[in-house]
Design a protein around this motif. Structure first.
Motif: not given
Lengths: 293, 308
Positions: A282, B126, B129, B180, B183-184, B187, B237
């Motif tokens: 992270t 997290f 990701y 998505t 999934w992401a 980040f 993004q």
């Protein structure tokens, strides 16, 4: 330091209620995030007919490892082999990228030569251009070099990491000049300053970039899909993506338990590595995500 | 000693006998950037030029490769599938970026509150990701199927559906966006957490004394102070989701019909299914122009650093 003890958004009289609401919301979110994994593993332990039961069983009635066994013995779903390919490619890409990029970053940060700024601007300018534009000419080049279906085809084109150069140059530039001068007075060469000062002092930045490059390489789909075509040469993302096509049936799969076993097998090692190194990982994404700001 | 120092770090351009030595010094400095620059020239600089060039040729893998001027560009502008792909891409990119810019702010705010177990949540959130798009795609396809998907079973239990998430023309892009997001989102969440940790606590303390409460603090303190980061996230993004390929490739194969064909998906087909390399590079050039426009935006916003 009362602010430390009293969190900013929860200083109301109904602190307790807010706190409980927060826990409930976060727990629901955590379930939404974990459930797909649970379902992947649960399906992988069923037989294919069981996977289609209606109403579905929320846990496998008689857990079986038959699909894992099938994967180990079948040629066309060679998850261990794909995992090995992914590992070799990701490790090599990370090593080559870190070496080549840090060497150049030191050059751009600390050494003088004609046209330095011009060269740097040209290199950085390409950050604006999406990588898909390289793909077709690079494919033709790699084909002409006879590199199709080899590790070389994936490793070398990824090695010049412009973003990494930008990131490391920022770190190397902040290294105090006095220390570098002191080392020079002591007779250290540029190569030694690079290797024995710059690299160790900035190892956190290098590790962060290394994790970033590794995960990118490990998860990349588009480029390896183009250059690796034989079954035994595929990486995990490529192998799985091809399975999606081969075993796809409408919006579902013809052998879901087998597909979920392949997915589980390729993501469980990632899960283990992630749990062990989660702090580093992270941190890496915080650093690289902000462009080293 | 001093002379040596000067020579090594600050080579004097006009030193008497030194011009040859300075030159040699410069040349050896080039050695540090040489490996990178060679690879850069071969795998980044050359292909950019070559792509621009190829877009003016009828470049198919076999047969002659004649110069055809702007014909590829003309064909692209009159190609229905290109416009469909561009529409799908713009729709997906804006929707996904909107979700991934806004929702993680609130998750980050919640996870910035010090409480027991917060690191476990951060770690958990997290995790998706770090998975490959292929794993995410396969799992989501199995979860969201109309007939056998567990999500539709659960919705059925509360009297909804079944919903053909990825088999319906109107739903497929929103479904890919939500996948998505799942999934992401970790980040941008991390980036916001980094931003939040830079906001001094006394600002909240002062606001609290002035009578501000939870939502007001978020609305009038947190969000305005995060503004530069929010813009940064929004633009990065957008740039990355304009390049979407894996989700339609693994989950829908561009379907139903052509409803999830994206620009890069179409380029992939044109180049590696039909081997029309010249035509495909034209698409890449087009996309590059769009993305460069967004990147210029990013540089504009990126220039304003975070200051309090």
């Amino acid at each position: 330091m009362q602010a430390e003890a009293q969190p900013p958004h929860l200083t109301d009289t109904n602190t307790q209620i807010s706190r409980i609401a927060l826990y409930v919301l976060l727990t629901l979110l955590a379930i939404a995030i974990l459930f797909p994994f649970y379902w992947m593993v649960a399906t992988s332990l069923k037989t294919n007919p069981e996977a289609f039961y209606y109403p579905p069983d929320f846990y496998p009635p008689e857990p079986t490892l038959e699909h894992y066994h099938e994967i180990m013995t079948r040629g066309d779903i060679n998850v261990p082999r794909w995992g090995w390919n992914s590992l070799v490619i990701a490790v090599a890409t990370t090593a080559v990228t870190l070496f080549v990029t840090s060497l150049a970053a030191y050059g751009f940060a600390r050494l003088e030569f004609p046209f330095k700024n011009l060269i740097f601007i040209v290199v950085i300018f390409t950050l604006m251009i999406p990588s898909q534009i390289y793909m077709i000419p690079n494919y033709l080049l790699v084909r002409d070099l006879g590199w199709l279906d080899s590790y070389h085809a994936v490793i070398w084109p990824a090695a010049p990491n412009v973003f990494g150069l930008f990131l490391l140059r920022q770190f190397f530039s902040t290294f105090p000049r006095e220390l570098e001068e002191a080392a020079t007075v002591d007779g250290a060469s540029r190569l030694r300053i690079y290797w024995q000062l710059m690299i160790p002092v900035n190892r956190n930045a290098l590790i962060a970039l290394g994790i970033f490059v590794f995960l990118h390489s490990w998860n990349d789909l588009f480029w390896p899909l183009i250059v690796l075509s034989r079954v035994e040469n595929r990486t995990l993302p490529v192998g799985l993506a091809v399975l999606a096509g081969a075993y796809g049936a409408g919006d579902s799969f013809s052998e879901p338990a087998l597909i979920m076993a392949a997915s589980s097998m390729s993501s469980i090692p990632v899960l283990i590595v992630y749990v062990i190194f989660q702090r580093r990982i992270t941190q890496s994404f915080m650093l690289t995500g902000m462009g080293g700001r | 000693m001093i002379g040596r120092l000067k020579q090594s770090l600050l080579p004097e351009k006009k030193s008497a006998s030194g011009s040859w030595r300075t030159w040699k010094w410069y040349v050896s400095n080039y050695a540090f950037i040489l490996p990178f620059m060679i690879l850069f020239a071969i795998f980044i600089f050359r292909p950019i030029i070559a792509s621009l060039q190829m877009s003016f040729f009828r470049w198919e893998i076999f047969g002659p490769k004649p110069f055809i001027g702007f014909e590829n560009y003309e064909e692209l502008l009159t190609d229905d599938l290109w416009w469909v792909a561009l529409r799908n891409t713009v729709y997906f990119a804006f929707l996904t970026s909107a979700l991934l810019t806004t929702i993680p702010i609130f998750i980050a705010i919640a996870l910035n509150v010090p409480f027991r177990g917060r690191n476990i949540f951060r770690t958990l959130f997290f995790f998706p990701y770090v998975l490959s798009a292929s794993v995410v795609g396969l799992v989501m396809r199995w979860l969201l199927g109309q007939q056998f998907g567990i999500v539709n079973y659960l919705l059925g239990a509360v009297g909804v559906g079944p919903i053909p998430f990825i088999a319906d023309s109107d739903l497929v892009i929103p479904s890919l966006s939500v996948i998505t997001l799942w999934w992401a989102f970790g980040f941008p969440m991390l980036i916001y957490l980094a931003g939040l940790s830079n906001i001094p606590q006394d600002i909240y303390e002062a606001a609290r004394i002035d009578g501000a409460r939870g939502w007001q603090m978020i609305r009038y303190i947190t969000v305005p102070l995060l503004r530069p980061i929010i813009l940064f996230v929004a633009v990065t993004q957008l740039i990355s989701h304009f390049q979407v390929f894996a989700q339609p490739y693994v989950i829908t194969n561009g379907g139903p019909g052509q409803d999830s064909v994206t620009v890069i998906f179409y380029m992939f087909r044109a180049a590696w299914t039909y081997f029309r390399m010249g035509f495909a590079t034209t698409m890449a050039v087009f996309l590059a122009i769009i993305i460069m426009a967004f990147t210029l935006l990013q540089f504009r916003f990126g220039a304003s650093r975070l200051e309090y």
